[in-house]
Motif scaffolding. Sequence first.
Motif, PDB file in Angstrom:
ATOM      1  N   ASN A   1      18.928 -15.052   1.307  1.00 40.67           N
ATOM      2  CA  ASN A   1      18.733 -16.264   2.117  1.00 40.67           C
ATOM      3  C   ASN A   1      17.387 -16.924   1.840  1.00 40.67           C
ATOM      4  OD1 ASN A   1      21.263 -15.837   3.439  1.00 40.67           O
ATOM      5  ND2 ASN A   1      20.273 -14.330   4.752  1.00 40.67           N
ATOM      6  N   LEU A   2      16.993 -16.902   0.579  1.00 41.92           N
ATOM      7  CA  LEU A   2      15.806 -17.598   0.097  1.00 41.92           C
ATOM      8  C   LEU A   2      16.252 -18.637  -0.923  1.00 41.92           C
ATOM      9  CD1 LEU A   2      13.608 -14.422  -0.448  1.00 41.92           C
ATOM     10  CD2 LEU A   2      13.311 -16.096   1.392  1.00 41.92           C
ATOM     11  N   HIS A   3      15.388 -19.636  -1.163  1.00 42.42           N
ATOM     12  CA  HIS A   3      15.737 -20.640  -2.157  1.00 42.42           C
ATOM     13  C   HIS A   3      14.682 -20.694  -3.252  1.00 42.42           C
ATOM     14  CE1 HIS A   3      16.542 -24.617  -3.992  1.00 42.42           C
ATOM     15  NE2 HIS A   3      17.785 -24.307  -3.701  1.00 42.42           N
ATOM     16  N   ARG A   4      15.041 -20.163  -4.402  1.00 42.84           N
ATOM     17  CA  ARG A   4      14.179 -20.170  -5.582  1.00 42.84           C
ATOM     18  C   ARG A   4      12.779 -19.628  -5.251  1.00 42.84           C
ATOM     19  NH1 ARG A   4      13.862 -25.556  -8.557  1.00 42.84           N
ATOM     20  NH2 ARG A   4      13.562 -24.227 -10.370  1.00 42.84           N
ATOM     21  N   PRO A   5      12.671 -18.387  -4.763  1.00 43.68           N
ATOM     22  CA  PRO A   5      11.347 -17.833  -4.442  1.00 43.68           C
ATOM     23  C   PRO A   5      10.457 -17.801  -5.677  1.00 43.68           C
ATOM     24  CG  PRO A   5      13.012 -16.096  -4.504  1.00 43.68           C
ATOM     25  CD  PRO A   5      13.750 -17.398  -4.581  1.00 43.68           C
ATOM     26  N   CYS A   6       9.330 -18.447  -5.544  1.00 42.22           N
ATOM     27  CA  CYS A   6       8.464 -18.708  -6.695  1.00 42.22           C
ATOM     28  C   CYS A   6       7.162 -17.933  -6.624  1.00 42.22           C
ATOM     29  CB  CYS A   6       8.201 -20.207  -6.752  1.00 42.22           C
ATOM     30  SG  CYS A   6       7.196 -20.758  -8.125  1.00 42.22           S
ATOM     31  N   GLY A   7       6.609 -17.778  -5.410  1.00 44.67           N
ATOM     32  CA  GLY A   7       5.344 -17.089  -5.236  1.00 44.67           C
ATOM     33  C   GLY A   7       5.414 -16.108  -4.088  1.00 44.67           C
ATOM     34  N   LEU A   8       4.705 -14.982  -4.233  1.00 46.32           N
ATOM     35  CA  LEU A   8       4.665 -13.955  -3.198  1.00 46.32           C
ATOM     36  C   LEU A   8       3.216 -13.598  -2.890  1.00 46.32           C
ATOM     37  CD1 LEU A   8       7.338 -11.459  -4.636  1.00 46.32           C
ATOM     38  CD2 LEU A   8       7.733 -13.260  -2.943  1.00 46.32           C
ATOM     39  N   PHE A   9       2.944 -13.365  -1.609  1.00 49.26           N
ATOM     40  CA  PHE A   9       1.640 -12.839  -1.221  1.00 49.26           C
ATOM     41  C   PHE A   9       1.855 -11.809  -0.130  1.00 49.26           C
ATOM     42  CE2 PHE A   9      -1.906 -12.642   1.753  1.00 49.26           C
ATOM     43  CZ  PHE A   9      -2.916 -12.249   0.896  1.00 49.26           C
ATOM     44  N   MET A  10       1.218 -10.650  -0.284  1.00 44.66           N
ATOM     45  CA  MET A  10       1.309  -9.580   0.701  1.00 44.66           C
ATOM     46  C   MET A  10      -0.090  -9.018   0.923  1.00 44.66           C
ATOM     47  SD  MET A  10       4.031  -6.423   0.664  1.00 44.66           S
ATOM     48  CE  MET A  10       5.448  -7.392   1.126  1.00 44.66           C
ATOM     49  N   SER A  11      -0.529  -8.998   2.168  1.00 47.06           N
ATOM     50  CA  SER A  11      -1.868  -8.498   2.464  1.00 47.06           C
ATOM     51  C   SER A  11      -1.903  -6.979   2.355  1.00 47.06           C
ATOM     52  CB  SER A  11      -2.286  -8.935   3.875  1.00 47.06           C
ATOM     53  OG  SER A  11      -1.350  -8.453   4.828  1.00 47.06           O
ATOM     54  N   ARG A  12      -3.093  -6.417   2.274  1.00 42.16           N
ATOM     55  CA  ARG A  12      -3.247  -4.973   2.210  1.00 42.16           C
ATOM     56  C   ARG A  12      -2.998  -4.368   3.586  1.00 42.16           C
ATOM     57  NH1 ARG A  12      -2.565  -4.739  -2.868  1.00 42.16           N
ATOM     58  NH2 ARG A  12      -2.505  -2.519  -2.392  1.00 42.16           N
ATOM     59  N   GLY A  13      -2.745  -3.073   3.633  1.00 44.11           N
ATOM     60  CA  GLY A  13      -2.554  -2.384   4.888  1.00 44.11           C
ATOM     61  C   GLY A  13      -1.104  -1.994   5.118  1.00 44.11           C
ATOM     62  N   LYS A  14      -0.879  -1.251   6.192  1.00 41.74           N
ATOM     63  CA  LYS A  14       0.455  -0.783   6.522  1.00 41.74           C
ATOM     64  C   LYS A  14       1.280  -1.910   7.147  1.00 41.74           C
ATOM     65  CE  LYS A  14      -0.169   3.476   5.205  1.00 41.74           C
ATOM     66  NZ  LYS A  14       0.579   4.065   4.075  1.00 41.74           N
TER      67      LYS A  14
ATOM     68  N   ASP B   1       0.805  -1.217   0.000  1.00 40.22           N
ATOM     69  CA  ASP B   1       0.000   0.000   0.000  1.00 40.22           C
ATOM     70  C   ASP B   1       0.844   1.275   0.000  1.00 40.22           C
ATOM     71  OD1 ASP B   1      -2.274  -1.469  -0.110  1.00 40.22           O
ATOM     72  OD2 ASP B   1      -2.965  -1.038   1.930  1.00 40.22           O
ATOM     73  N   ASP B   2       2.133   1.150   0.259  1.00 40.16           N
ATOM     74  CA  ASP B   2       3.038   2.294   0.169  1.00 40.16           C
ATOM     75  C   ASP B   2       3.650   2.437  -1.223  1.00 40.16           C
ATOM     76  OD1 ASP B   2       2.752   3.178   2.835  1.00 40.16           O
ATOM     77  OD2 ASP B   2       4.116   1.601   3.512  1.00 40.16           O
ATOM     78  N   GLY B   3       3.330   1.497  -2.109  1.00 41.00           N
ATOM     79  CA  GLY B   3       3.797   1.589  -3.483  1.00 41.00           C
ATOM     80  C   GLY B   3       5.098   0.864  -3.776  1.00 41.00           C
ATOM     81  N   TRP B   4       5.670   0.171  -2.804  1.00 45.41           N
ATOM     82  CA  TRP B   4       6.880  -0.598  -3.086  1.00 45.41           C
ATOM     83  C   TRP B   4       6.512  -1.842  -3.882  1.00 45.41           C
ATOM     84  CZ3 TRP B   4      10.883   2.243  -2.294  1.00 45.41           C
ATOM     85  CH2 TRP B   4      10.937   3.161  -1.251  1.00 45.41           C
TER      86      TRP B   4
END
Length: 245
Positions: free
Chosen positions: A195-208, A166-169
Amino acid sequence: SLIFSERVLGLLSTNPGTAPFLKKLSWNFLILPRSCIVLNAGFSLGTGFEQYDDLFFRPHGIHIGPDDYIYCTDDGDHTVKKISPEGKLIFEIGVPGNPSKFMSNLPFHRCTHTALCPDNNIFVSDGYGNACVHKYSPNGKLIKTFGEPGSGPGQFNLVHNIVADDDGWVYVADRENHRVQVFNTEGKYETQWNNLHRPCGLFMSRGKCPVCIVGELGPGLLVNRKYQNLGPRLSILDNNGNLIT
């Protein structure tokens, strides 16, 4: 139970708390090769949506933007489709079946996912046949492209997923570089999470100050396939990239 003979490429669930426009419904979007199936809360076929067999070739990514529309990325026909909550195609970015030249940084060559910033600009990860992210206006006009092949800051080795807060990043899963890169809305590199291994999917909830759930793939080579502590797994990070669990 559900048994599918084809590989599941994505699953999106909605609920009244996160999708106000579906306040009377709870839909689950199941993405299989060549189709997108809408299931109701009980995982039976939904009513009010049709199965999208004629609309997709190989759907790869799906998400609901802050504008409450559904954005579907098809890496098989090299398009992004904006779909209303009622299932109506609003517009399509890209020419179906007509990919750009491999690693040309022109849209699209097997695009993978989309993200919307609070201003409803659309970011598309173009990762299987390109190594870049495209930024579009809310009506689908190309604004800019950033990224190139490589392992340095702002370079990519298989851009597989993308989210925005929500901050636009803008957070980009740089899968084969084993990191998540963070950009501002102009595509300027800010930092990266390691320090991640083959990051394939991302999910980020709304809000600060949201947390980010990162889906990590396991080893892709026979020689390290049985190594421990490399995935597949889910990692939960704060929005500064610090591991929570």
